[in-house]
Enzyme design. Sequence first.
Site, PDB file in Angstrom:
ATOM      1  N   HIS A   1      21.685  23.379   0.274  1.00 12.54           N
ATOM      2  CA  HIS A   1      21.938  22.530   1.265  1.00 12.54           C
ATOM      3  C   HIS A   1      21.070  21.936   2.364  1.00 12.54           C
ATOM      4  O   HIS A   1      20.902  21.124   2.619  1.00 12.54           O
ATOM      5  CB  HIS A   1      23.596  22.720   1.754  1.00 12.54           C
TER       6      HIS A   1
ATOM      7  N   TYR B   1      18.703  18.744   4.448  1.00 16.21           N
ATOM      8  CA  TYR B   1      18.546  18.270   5.915  1.00 16.21           C
ATOM      9  C   TYR B   1      16.895  18.504   6.025  1.00 16.21           C
ATOM     10  O   TYR B   1      16.396  17.858   6.959  1.00 16.21           O
ATOM     11  CB  TYR B   1      19.177  18.967   6.688  1.00 16.21           C
TER      12      TYR B   1
ATOM     13  N   HIS C   1      25.375   9.641  -5.509  1.00 13.79           N
ATOM     14  CA  HIS C   1      25.422  10.125  -4.131  1.00 13.79           C
ATOM     15  C   HIS C   1      23.677  10.448  -3.706  1.00 13.79           C
ATOM     16  O   HIS C   1      23.374  10.038  -2.752  1.00 13.79           O
ATOM     17  CB  HIS C   1      26.164  11.427  -3.958  1.00 13.79           C
ATOM     18  N   PHE C   2      22.962  11.289  -4.673  1.00  9.90           N
ATOM     19  CA  PHE C   2      21.896  11.601  -3.885  1.00  9.90           C
ATOM     20  C   PHE C   2      20.752  10.533  -4.231  1.00  9.90           C
ATOM     21  O   PHE C   2      19.896  10.669  -3.620  1.00  9.90           O
ATOM     22  CB  PHE C   2      21.560  12.932  -4.538  1.00  9.90           C
ATOM     23  N   HIS C   3      20.981   9.492  -5.049  1.00 10.74           N
ATOM     24  CA  HIS C   3      20.334   8.559  -5.068  1.00 10.74           C
ATOM     25  C   HIS C   3      20.248   7.488  -3.729  1.00 10.74           C
ATOM     26  O   HIS C   3      19.492   6.844  -3.400  1.00 10.74           O
ATOM     27  CB  HIS C   3      20.352   7.796  -6.359  1.00 10.74           C
TER      28      HIS C   3
ATOM     29  N   ARG D   1      27.704  14.200 -15.459  1.00  6.47           N
ATOM     30  CA  ARG D   1      26.143  14.381 -15.024  1.00  6.47           C
ATOM     31  C   ARG D   1      25.443  15.314 -16.011  1.00  6.47           C
ATOM     32  O   ARG D   1      25.973  16.056 -16.773  1.00  6.47           O
ATOM     33  CB  ARG D   1      25.908  14.550 -13.639  1.00  6.47           C
ATOM     34  N   ARG D   2      23.990  15.188 -16.219  1.00  7.71           N
ATOM     35  CA  ARG D   2      23.297  16.170 -16.847  1.00  7.71           C
ATOM     36  C   ARG D   2      23.587  16.501 -18.286  1.00  7.71           C
ATOM     37  O   ARG D   2      23.847  17.495 -18.754  1.00  7.71           O
ATOM     38  CB  ARG D   2      23.328  17.597 -16.169  1.00  7.71           C
TER      39      ARG D   2
END
Length: 549
Positions: free
Chosen positions: A216, A220, A367-369, A432-433
Amino acid sequence: IAAADRKLALWNIGVAYVAFLIGTLAGLLQVFIRNDKLVLPAWLDYYQILTAHGVLLALIFTTFFIFAFFITGMSKSLGAFGPKVLLWNWIGFVVMLAGTVLATVMIVSGKASVLYTFYAPLMASGWYYVGLALFVVGSWIMSFALVGHYMKWRKANPGELSPLFAFMTVSTIILWIIACLGVVATVLFQYIPWAFGWVDTINVELSRSLFWYFGHPLVYFWLLPAYMAWYVVVPKIIGVPVFSDALARLAFILFILFSIPVGFHHQLMEPGISNFWKFFQVVLTFMVIIPSLMTAFSMFANFERAGRKNGGKGLFGWFTKLPWKDVRFTSLFIAMAFFIPGGAGGIINASFQLNEIVHNTLWIVGHFHITVGTPVAMTFMGLTFWIIPYLTGRKFSKTMQKLAFIQIGTWTVGMILMSTAQHILGLLGAPRRTAFSNYNNHPSALEWFDGILTNHVTMAVGGSILFLSAMLLLYIVIMSAFISPKAVEAHEFVEFPLAESDKQATPKIFEDWKVWIGIAFALILVAYAVPIIQMIQDAPPGSKGFITW
Ligand code: HAS
């Protein structure tokens, strides 16, 4: 900045963009495999490509680019590097590169198709983990070299707060080093002994928890350099000083405190952690949202001040008075705009029960894109447009600026199409995956793909637009690194936009690192000590992994 420092930064950018090239190629293949439009040869499989895509873009591209940005900014704001700082930076760079090459070779040769989270019991060749360990060690060496440069400045300027850029660099490095402790522990003491066959088993729950202790704050570590650009570069471009030096520093301190003891929000669906500790970390996760909200607040304050200064009237008149024709600004603005839904999605993910709906679905990929893939990546693109010409002393012509606009425009369209589709598919339930792109033609899966945005054509179009955008970016990179004409006249030189920041009202305690590192470790201890002890106690008997002999 000094020629030697430029060279160092340029090498880091060079490696970053080589990784970007291979990673985006893997991304393009990914889209076509998922649409059943591409059948891979026997030596190449879906998980291998997915691992390459994740590792090369999310880890390698970002880290090398981040160090290039740090090096340039530290040299600019604190002065040229001394010979020792330069030497250690180069050593760190070489170690990091060696680790990258080793890990990449393992992935490409099919010996490490374990995805970027390398969850046990998936096992890669031991050399893959050695590559990862070298990568982290290299990044630490570079980090310490930069901190050494900073310490020298502080010694020469006793009692003075350091320039904002340097403060933010050091905060990000502190976060990175504390975060890496988790991944180093699991790689050295669990994965390497297990993958080389020195022990038979691995404590899976512990390895996942140590990974997310790192995983996590890793996000950041990607985000904070983008925030640095938003805090110090954007105001300069739009013609105002930093809105509040103290607010900016406090936001970074809050990230040091709250970004680490929250890893369990990636493990909310795991049975091996008790609800109490999950809930505790969910609460801390909501604390780490605060510095992002503070950032959003001060960005709007910057925009309004700048717009009004340029004659903007009324409630929103200032909006039209921003320098939209300057690609250095527009790119960063779009990056920020993407982070509004990106951050909102993060809040949904972190909301304990809601996580049940989205976990392990394509929603997370969406979300992560729109977090690392656009707010972070597009900020790095926006920085690339000026940082390479700044370092090489070449011109950034009007034509290049036009190409840059096309590049960020296509990235925006491609990401909107692709990530919206992923979010919707995820909510419908698509996992996913998985290499089974049509989910084995399951009837409900076939319905998912009937949507206007979720059909195969739209997704393939989105992915292809992104790939073209990536190639255009590489063209701009190569032109500004090697081919564009050298600047001669003063106005042709590209500047490093670094805004003024008034430190007068900033409390000195903000730069007392002992205090913040101490509180950070106390929070980590409270959030992790008991559950980790439980994981060790609850490990199956006979499990020989780290601490479970
Ligand atoms: Fe996340 C999963 C929660 C932020 C990346 N995240 C992931 C994964 C990645 C990732 C890579 O709680 C997948 C991991 C995997 O492979 O399994 N995430 C959050 C939360 C935040 C958050 C609470 N994530 C990020 C950032 C990332 C990133 C940043 C990369 C850089 N995430 C989760 C959770 C999961 C997760 C769960 C696990 C899900 C699961 O079940 O697997 C927060 O930090 C977000 C706070 C941000 C905001 C937004 C503030 C807005 C700003 C923009 C201002 C804009 C302006 C422009 C001024 C509240 C600062 C004006 C524009 C106009 C249009 C006018």
